[in-house]
Design a protein around this motif. Sequence first.
Motif, mmCIF file in Angstrom:
data_model
loop_
_atom_site.group_PDB
_atom_site.id
_atom_site.type_symbol
_atom_site.label_atom_id
_atom_site.label_comp_id
_atom_site.label_asym_id
_atom_site.label_seq_id
_atom_site.Cartn_x
_atom_site.Cartn_y
_atom_site.Cartn_z
ATOM 1 N N GLN A 14 0.765 -1.489 0.162
ATOM 2 C CA GLN A 14 0.068 -0.081 -0.055
ATOM 3 C C GLN A 14 0.842 1.193 -0.196
ATOM 4 O OE1 GLN A 14 -1.922 -0.843 3.483
ATOM 5 N NE2 GLN A 14 -4.054 -1.744 2.941
ATOM 6 N N ASP A 15 2.012 1.536 1.026
ATOM 7 C CA ASP A 15 2.326 2.463 1.144
ATOM 8 C C ASP A 15 3.259 2.724 -0.446
ATOM 9 O OD1 ASP A 15 2.290 3.514 3.323
ATOM 10 O OD2 ASP A 15 3.268 1.629 3.982
ATOM 11 N N MET A 16 4.127 1.233 -1.010
ATOM 12 C CA MET A 16 4.992 1.851 -1.605
ATOM 13 C C MET A 16 4.020 2.395 -3.611
ATOM 14 S SD MET A 16 6.014 0.289 -5.181
ATOM 15 C CE MET A 16 5.457 -1.463 -4.845
ATOM 16 N N TRP A 17 2.695 1.818 -3.037
ATOM 17 C CA TRP A 17 1.413 2.001 -4.378
ATOM 18 C C TRP A 17 1.856 3.598 -4.229
ATOM 19 C CZ3 TRP A 17 -2.833 4.657 -3.172
ATOM 20 C CH2 TRP A 17 -3.941 4.736 -5.029
ATOM 21 N N LEU A 18 1.423 4.114 -2.895
ATOM 22 C CA LEU A 18 1.150 5.331 -2.424
ATOM 23 C C LEU A 18 2.031 6.428 -2.554
ATOM 24 C CD1 LEU A 18 -0.476 7.572 -1.303
ATOM 25 C CD2 LEU A 18 -0.063 6.878 0.850
ATOM 26 N N GLN A 19 3.575 5.832 -2.519
ATOM 27 C CA GLN A 19 5.158 6.548 -2.885
ATOM 28 C C GLN A 19 4.442 7.489 -4.647
ATOM 29 O OE1 GLN A 19 7.597 4.194 -1.060
ATOM 30 N NE2 GLN A 19 8.693 5.867 -0.558
ATOM 31 N N LEU A 20 4.495 5.506 -4.948
ATOM 32 C CA LEU A 20 4.858 5.956 -6.697
ATOM 33 C C LEU A 20 3.583 6.903 -7.176
ATOM 34 C CD1 LEU A 20 6.715 5.321 -9.022
ATOM 35 C CD2 LEU A 20 5.038 2.584 -8.923
ATOM 36 N N PHE A 21 2.672 6.300 -6.458
ATOM 37 C CA PHE A 21 0.936 7.586 -7.010
ATOM 38 C C PHE A 21 1.564 8.486 -7.198
ATOM 39 C CE2 PHE A 21 -3.532 7.913 -7.635
ATOM 40 C CZ PHE A 21 -3.592 7.619 -8.416
ATOM 41 N N THR A 22 2.001 9.073 -5.764
ATOM 42 C CA THR A 22 1.571 10.591 -6.133
ATOM 43 C C THR A 22 3.202 11.581 -5.650
ATOM 44 O OG1 THR A 22 2.076 10.232 -2.794
ATOM 45 C CG2 THR A 22 -0.648 10.304 -3.721
ATOM 46 N N THR A 23 4.296 10.168 -6.450
ATOM 47 C CA THR A 23 5.825 11.595 -6.148
ATOM 48 C C THR A 23 5.495 12.449 -7.214
ATOM 49 O OG1 THR A 23 7.935 11.108 -6.705
ATOM 50 C CG2 THR A 23 6.321 9.721 -8.017
ATOM 51 N N ARG A 24 6.585 13.261 -6.696
ATOM 52 C CA ARG A 24 7.117 14.679 -6.981
ATOM 53 C C ARG A 24 7.756 14.318 -8.458
ATOM 54 N NH1 ARG A 24 12.609 16.337 -7.492
ATOM 55 N NH2 ARG A 24 12.983 15.029 -6.163
ATOM 56 N N LEU A 25 7.775 13.274 -8.711
ATOM 57 C CA LEU A 25 9.076 13.092 -9.466
ATOM 58 C C LEU A 25 8.484 12.290 -10.919
ATOM 59 C CD1 LEU A 25 11.080 10.441 -7.961
ATOM 60 C CD2 LEU A 25 12.718 12.905 -8.692
ATOM 61 N N MET A 26 8.185 12.741 -11.907
ATOM 62 C CA MET A 26 8.125 11.777 -13.539
ATOM 63 C C MET A 26 8.034 11.212 -13.579
ATOM 64 S SD MET A 26 6.186 13.276 -16.550
ATOM 65 C CE MET A 26 5.808 12.010 -17.729
ATOM 66 N N THR A 27 7.567 10.188 -13.890
ATOM 67 C CA THR A 27 7.498 8.972 -13.694
ATOM 68 C C THR A 27 7.122 7.960 -14.723
ATOM 69 O OG1 THR A 27 5.856 8.261 -12.785
ATOM 70 C CG2 THR A 27 7.483 8.335 -11.524
ATOM 71 N N VAL A 28 7.822 7.335 -15.340
ATOM 72 C CA VAL A 28 7.789 6.453 -17.018
ATOM 73 C C VAL A 28 8.174 4.623 -16.042
ATOM 74 C CG1 VAL A 28 7.797 6.367 -19.079
ATOM 75 C CG2 VAL A 28 8.245 8.401 -18.347
ATOM 76 N N ALA A 29 7.008 4.074 -17.081
ATOM 77 C CA ALA A 29 7.598 3.073 -17.025
ATOM 78 C C ALA A 29 7.989 2.530 -18.928
ATOM 79 C CB ALA A 29 6.397 2.170 -16.733
ATOM 80 N N ALA A 30 9.122 1.562 -18.644
ATOM 81 C CA ALA A 30 9.332 0.837 -20.086
ATOM 82 C C ALA A 30 8.852 -0.019 -19.946
ATOM 83 C CB ALA A 30 10.628 1.245 -19.907
ATOM 84 N N ILE A 31 7.520 -0.397 -20.704
ATOM 85 C CA ILE A 31 7.583 -1.943 -20.034
ATOM 86 C C ILE A 31 7.442 -2.935 -21.252
ATOM 87 C CG2 ILE A 31 5.048 -2.983 -19.702
ATOM 88 C CD1 ILE A 31 4.259 -0.629 -19.610
ATOM 89 N N THR A 32 8.640 -4.000 -21.253
ATOM 90 C CA THR A 32 9.262 -4.549 -22.204
ATOM 91 C C THR A 32 8.546 -5.683 -21.837
ATOM 92 O OG1 THR A 32 10.933 -5.098 -20.618
ATOM 93 C CG2 THR A 32 11.465 -3.234 -22.449
ATOM 94 N N GLY A 33 7.957 -6.089 -21.364
ATOM 95 C CA GLY A 33 7.281 -7.592 -21.756
ATOM 96 C C GLY A 33 5.651 -7.798 -20.517
ATOM 97 N N HIS A 34 5.372 -8.766 -20.458
ATOM 98 C CA HIS A 34 4.122 -8.743 -19.801
ATOM 99 C C HIS A 34 4.141 -8.173 -18.486
ATOM 100 C CE1 HIS A 34 3.509 -11.973 -22.294
ATOM 101 N NE2 HIS A 34 4.076 -12.822 -21.962
ATOM 102 N N CYS A 35 2.901 -7.350 -18.379
ATOM 103 C CA CYS A 35 2.722 -6.551 -17.023
ATOM 104 C C CYS A 35 1.418 -6.673 -16.170
ATOM 105 C CB CYS A 35 2.773 -4.954 -17.437
ATOM 106 S SG CYS A 35 2.214 -3.792 -16.340
ATOM 107 N N ILE A 36 1.505 -7.086 -15.197
ATOM 108 C CA ILE A 36 0.175 -8.586 -15.210
ATOM 109 C C ILE A 36 0.222 -7.906 -13.439
ATOM 110 C CG2 ILE A 36 -0.655 -10.419 -14.302
ATOM 111 C CD1 ILE A 36 0.754 -11.828 -16.466
ATOM 112 N N ALA A 37 -1.358 -7.707 -13.131
ATOM 113 C CA ALA A 37 -1.381 -7.551 -11.804
ATOM 114 C C ALA A 37 -1.040 -6.825 -11.012
ATOM 115 C CB ALA A 37 -1.579 -8.494 -11.044
ATOM 116 N N GLY A 38 -0.533 -7.046 -9.691
ATOM 117 C CA GLY A 38 0.786 -6.060 -9.597
ATOM 118 C C GLY A 38 2.239 -5.000 -10.430
ATOM 119 N N GLY A 39 1.621 -6.350 -11.311
ATOM 120 C CA GLY A 39 2.973 -5.440 -12.084
ATOM 121 C C GLY A 39 1.844 -4.430 -12.624
ATOM 122 N N CYS A 40 0.788 -3.782 -13.644
ATOM 123 C CA CYS A 40 0.009 -3.760 -13.204
ATOM 124 C C CYS A 40 0.051 -2.144 -12.690
ATOM 125 C CB CYS A 40 -1.274 -3.812 -14.470
ATOM 126 S SG CYS A 40 -2.768 -2.490 -15.223
#
Length: 298
Positions: free
Chosen positions: A128-154
């Motif tokens: 939960q904490d990790m998700w909140l951090q990522l979801f709200t971070t001041r940093l610009m975030t880009v996912a480079a999805i080079t393969g399957h991206c399932i459930a927690g990956g999503c």
Amino acid sequence: MTMRSFGLIRQCCNALVRVPLAREKSPVSLPISHLSRSLTTAAEALKITYDEKSEVATMHLCRKPVNGLSLEFITQISIALEKLENERSCRGVIISSGCDNVFCAGLDINEMLRPTPERLEIFWKTLQDMWLQLFTTRLMTVAAITGHCIAGGCLISSACDHRVMAPNFKIGLNEVKLGIVAPFWLVDSVKNLIGYRQTEWSLMKGHLFSSEDALRLGLVDKVVPQDQVVLQAEADMAEWLQVPDSARHLSKTLMRRDTVVRFRSGREADLKTFVNYIPKESIQKTLHSYVESLKSKK
Ligand SMILES: CC/C=C\C/C=C\C/C=C\C=C\CC(=O)SCCNC(=O)CCNC(=O)[C@H](O)C(C)(C)COP(=O)(O)OP(=O)(O)OC[C@H]1O[C@@H](n2cnc3c(N)ncnc32)[C@H](O)[C@@H]1OP(=O)(O)O
């Protein structure tokens, strides 16, 4: 290009004794996992590099074979994010994968198989904490999805601000196939991208979208050949960083506020549901069969 690795982060990630550093809770001691299995050591699992010129860090997920999100791995990601967030010169982070054809296969299912109640609770809180951090971070975030991206990956990709994906892979929430239900905050972040009906339909079916469908629906922003995903992510990041940071971050905060408010008011109940639901015998049976089916497909 001037690249340096974040010594502090590596140091931190290598010594996973006390967790988590994430906001909203005090550190606790970790029961060491005897279940979680990976072909990589904790030290190898997360590599952070920083390009001083572009002011962009890369978080390279390398927990082989499939970047399964174990408690230790989530904790590493969380600590690294916090360090990057506090590094004033850092403006963006690209999340990429070192696993062949897999961006992230979601939660390490071993965390949910015959868990101890203590570890299960810490696992979910940390997620939960990790998700909140990522979801709200001041940093610009880009996912480079080079393969399957399932459930927690999503969970990771949908919390980012921009997504570039390789063709012919799968992405989405398949939790029902494991006899479980994705948490509401993950569902909300996917719903923010693809809308109510597509989320409802895919969630109920456990449907994984092809890269091409994901692009059409807005679950990812670009599809480019696999060997160009990281380059494209870097180019897109550079373009995004032309927007002034604070205005971009405030706009993101504005758009994500409802999801965050709902998360904060529901996270305790969500935690209770998780720790009560996962150990149930019926769920354990389904999870066990799912793991067996993964192994027997070979
Ligand atoms: C009312 C109730 C309310 C609430 C309940 C509470 C909350 C909900 C809780 C949980 C939410 C969970 C979200 C999740 O993330 S669950 C995980 C979902 N992920 C998956 O289903 C992915 C499964 N994996 C695959 O489909 C494939 O592995 C692949 C497509 C990613 C890659 O295929 P490959 O053919 O390249 O590789 P494999 O041979 O399949 O895998 C290699 C190796 O890795 C093991 N493995 C794969 N995925 C996982 C995983 N997620 N966790 C642990 N281990 C995994 C796989 O078994 C192989 O192992 P062996 O080499 O055979 O030992």
